[in-house]
Design a protein around this motif. Structure first.
Motif, PDB file in Angstrom:
ATOM      1  N   ILE A 206      40.160   9.482  80.152  1.00  0.00           N
ATOM      2  CA  ILE A 206      40.754   8.189  79.836  1.00  0.00           C
ATOM      3  C   ILE A 206      39.729   7.085  80.056  1.00  0.00           C
ATOM      4  O   ILE A 206      39.129   6.978  81.135  1.00  0.00           O
ATOM      5  CB  ILE A 206      41.996   7.933  80.712  1.00  0.00           C
ATOM      6  CG1 ILE A 206      42.973   9.115  80.611  1.00  0.00           C
ATOM      7  CG2 ILE A 206      42.671   6.635  80.322  1.00  0.00           C
ATOM      8  CD1 ILE A 206      44.008   9.135  81.713  1.00  0.00           C
ATOM      9  N   GLY A 207      39.525   6.272  79.035  1.00  0.00           N
ATOM     10  CA  GLY A 207      38.632   5.130  79.137  1.00  0.00           C
ATOM     11  C   GLY A 207      39.404   3.828  79.194  1.00  0.00           C
ATOM     12  O   GLY A 207      40.579   3.766  78.782  1.00  0.00           O
ATOM     13  N   PHE A 208      38.744   2.764  79.680  1.00  0.00           N
ATOM     14  CA  PHE A 208      39.421   1.479  79.845  1.00  0.00           C
ATOM     15  C   PHE A 208      38.596   0.375  79.185  1.00  0.00           C
ATOM     16  O   PHE A 208      37.379   0.295  79.377  1.00  0.00           O
ATOM     17  CB  PHE A 208      39.625   1.168  81.324  1.00  0.00           C
ATOM     18  CG  PHE A 208      40.543   2.137  82.013  1.00  0.00           C
ATOM     19  CD1 PHE A 208      41.911   1.901  82.075  1.00  0.00           C
ATOM     20  CD2 PHE A 208      40.053   3.303  82.570  1.00  0.00           C
ATOM     21  CE1 PHE A 208      42.760   2.803  82.686  1.00  0.00           C
ATOM     22  CE2 PHE A 208      40.891   4.211  83.192  1.00  0.00           C
ATOM     23  CZ  PHE A 208      42.253   3.959  83.248  1.00  0.00           C
ATOM     24  N   GLY A 236      33.718   0.944  82.871  1.00  0.00           N
ATOM     25  CA  GLY A 236      32.427   0.277  82.698  1.00  0.00           C
ATOM     26  C   GLY A 236      32.050  -0.507  83.937  1.00  0.00           C
ATOM     27  O   GLY A 236      32.868  -1.217  84.513  1.00  0.00           O
ATOM     28  N   ALA A 237      30.773  -0.385  84.342  1.00  0.00           N
ATOM     29  CA  ALA A 237      30.272  -1.088  85.530  1.00  0.00           C
ATOM     30  C   ALA A 237      29.212  -2.109  85.146  1.00  0.00           C
ATOM     31  O   ALA A 237      28.229  -2.309  85.850  1.00  0.00           O
ATOM     32  CB  ALA A 237      29.702  -0.089  86.537  1.00  0.00           C
ATOM     33  N   ILE A 243      32.588   0.139  76.877  1.00  0.00           N
ATOM     34  CA  ILE A 243      32.152   1.520  76.819  1.00  0.00           C
ATOM     35  C   ILE A 243      32.678   2.147  75.529  1.00  0.00           C
ATOM     36  O   ILE A 243      33.778   1.861  75.087  1.00  0.00           O
ATOM     37  CB  ILE A 243      32.635   2.322  78.046  1.00  0.00           C
ATOM     38  CG1 ILE A 243      34.163   2.208  78.201  1.00  0.00           C
ATOM     39  CG2 ILE A 243      31.933   1.866  79.299  1.00  0.00           C
ATOM     40  CD1 ILE A 243      34.728   3.074  79.297  1.00  0.00           C
ATOM     41  N   ASP A 244      31.859   2.986  74.934  1.00  0.00           N
ATOM     42  CA  ASP A 244      32.243   3.661  73.696  1.00  0.00           C
ATOM     43  C   ASP A 244      31.644   5.056  73.717  1.00  0.00           C
ATOM     44  O   ASP A 244      30.555   5.288  73.192  1.00  0.00           O
ATOM     45  CB  ASP A 244      31.754   2.864  72.481  1.00  0.00           C
ATOM     46  CG  ASP A 244      32.263   3.460  71.177  1.00  0.00           C
ATOM     47  OD1 ASP A 244      33.187   4.295  71.241  1.00  0.00           O
ATOM     48  OD2 ASP A 244      31.728   3.104  70.112  1.00  0.00           O
ATOM     49  N   LEU A 252      42.467   2.737  77.003  1.00  0.00           N
ATOM     50  CA  LEU A 252      43.618   1.950  77.427  1.00  0.00           C
ATOM     51  C   LEU A 252      43.210   0.546  77.834  1.00  0.00           C
ATOM     52  O   LEU A 252      42.078   0.307  78.256  1.00  0.00           O
ATOM     53  CB  LEU A 252      44.313   2.622  78.618  1.00  0.00           C
ATOM     54  CG  LEU A 252      44.750   4.078  78.482  1.00  0.00           C
ATOM     55  CD1 LEU A 252      45.374   4.544  79.786  1.00  0.00           C
ATOM     56  CD2 LEU A 252      45.710   4.260  77.323  1.00  0.00           C
ATOM     57  N   SER A 253      44.175  -0.365  77.720  1.00  0.00           N
ATOM     58  CA  SER A 253      44.075  -1.700  78.300  1.00  0.00           C
ATOM     59  C   SER A 253      45.244  -1.839  79.263  1.00  0.00           C
ATOM     60  O   SER A 253      46.392  -1.612  78.879  1.00  0.00           O
ATOM     61  CB  SER A 253      44.138  -2.774  77.211  1.00  0.00           C
ATOM     62  OG  SER A 253      44.167  -4.071  77.794  1.00  0.00           O
ATOM     63  N   ILE A 254      44.957  -2.173  80.517  1.00  0.00           N
ATOM     64  CA  ILE A 254      46.013  -2.196  81.527  1.00  0.00           C
ATOM     65  C   ILE A 254      46.382  -3.618  81.950  1.00  0.00           C
ATOM     66  O   ILE A 254      47.123  -3.806  82.899  1.00  0.00           O
ATOM     67  CB  ILE A 254      45.622  -1.361  82.760  1.00  0.00           C
ATOM     68  CG1 ILE A 254      44.293  -1.837  83.353  1.00  0.00           C
ATOM     69  CG2 ILE A 254      45.523   0.107  82.389  1.00  0.00           C
ATOM     70  CD1 ILE A 254      43.897  -1.108  84.626  1.00  0.00           C
TER      71      ILE A 254
END
Length: 279
Positions: A206-208, A236-237, A243-244, A252-254
């Protein structure tokens, strides 16, 4: 008469630098031929190895026990971390916009892109979470903007101050590993890419991203995941951008608002703790 020309040699590609402990462990001592010269220098090599081990030890990182067992767990991957070292004056330092703005401008670099404090805060949030305290954090990987991938063991206690963290990162990126004080275990280690080879098969990646059109409540989302499936969270830091990565299955967007990496991680860990009823 034709003038002779020297045949141009093909340029060698730069090899990826990483700690080759895994490869060396695959070789059996009985399979390696011993020459007379090697036998003579065996004692001197042992002395050198012992000396190197003493130098590489980090006394500020003790070990706390962790036992994940066969339960499902969480894996965090911090992408595009701004962790780059440079020679400033006579010493190597971790480059940051606060301390090395003039140095970065002289080398035609944007100081706003050098934010190692983001990775520092994110790592601290992950390791301080109750998910890690109970032993359900299976792994923590960090990949820098230069493509260097390193692993942090969940039971490692990282420095609490940024200054000590900066010194630790310089040591790690130069020596490729950091060992525990008084023990041979490598708590931080530069490893070979790609990160996907270290991820479990039965896991959801899962990416954000704030730009994602899929806005969800994190607690509701993790509630739909099977209890026997590992969760891989990619965060992403970096200060800007997104990030891709191809290995991410769902972005996701939270929140309706942009958030820092550390706060995003705190929402993720809180949702997982509620799902697994970790108090």
């Amino acid at each position: 008469m034709v003038r002779p020309y020297k045949v141009k040699e093909q340029k060698r590609k730069k090899k990826e630098k990483y700690d080759r402990e895994e490869e060396s462990e695959q070789l059996d001592e009985n399979d390696i031929p011993h020459s007379p010269k090697k036998a003579k220098t065996e004692d001197s090599e042992l002395v050198k190895e012992k000396a190197e081990q003493v130098i590489d030890e980090m006394p500020g990182i003790p070990i706390i026990p962790a036992d994940t067992g066969k339960k499902s767990g969480v894996i965090f991957i911090l992408e595009k971390a701004s962790l780059e070292i440079g020679k400033v004056g006579k010493s190597y330092q971790l480059l940051s916009s606060d301390e090395h703005a003039n140095y970065l401008l002289k080398n035609k670099r944007n100081p706003a892109d050098y934010r190692p404090d983001i990775a520092f805060q994110a790592i601290q949030t992950i390791l301080d979470s109750r998910v890690n305290k109970i032993g359900r954090l299976k792994a923590l990987y960090v990949r820098t903007q230069q493509g260097i991938l390193f692993q942090i063991k969940p039971h490692a206690r990282m420095p609490r101050t940024y200054k000590r963290f900066s010194g630790l990162m310089v040591q790690l990126l130069q020596k490729l590993h950091i060992t525990a004080a008084g023990k041979g275990e490598k708590l931080l280690r530069v490893i070979k890419n790609p990160v996907t080879q270290y991820l479990p098969i039965n896991s959801r990646k899962i990416g954000f991203s704030h730009s994602s059109e899929k806005l969800v409540d994190m607690y509701d989302y993790v509630g739909t995941v099977d209890n026997d499936m590992d969760l891989v969270f990619v965060v992403g830091a970096m200060a800007h951008g997104k990030i891709d990565k191809e290995y991410v299955e769902d972005y996701l967007s939270i929140s309706e608002f942009p958030m820092s990496a550390a706060y995003c991680i705190s929402i993720i860990t809180t949702a997982v703790e509620r799902k697994w009823k970790i108090l």
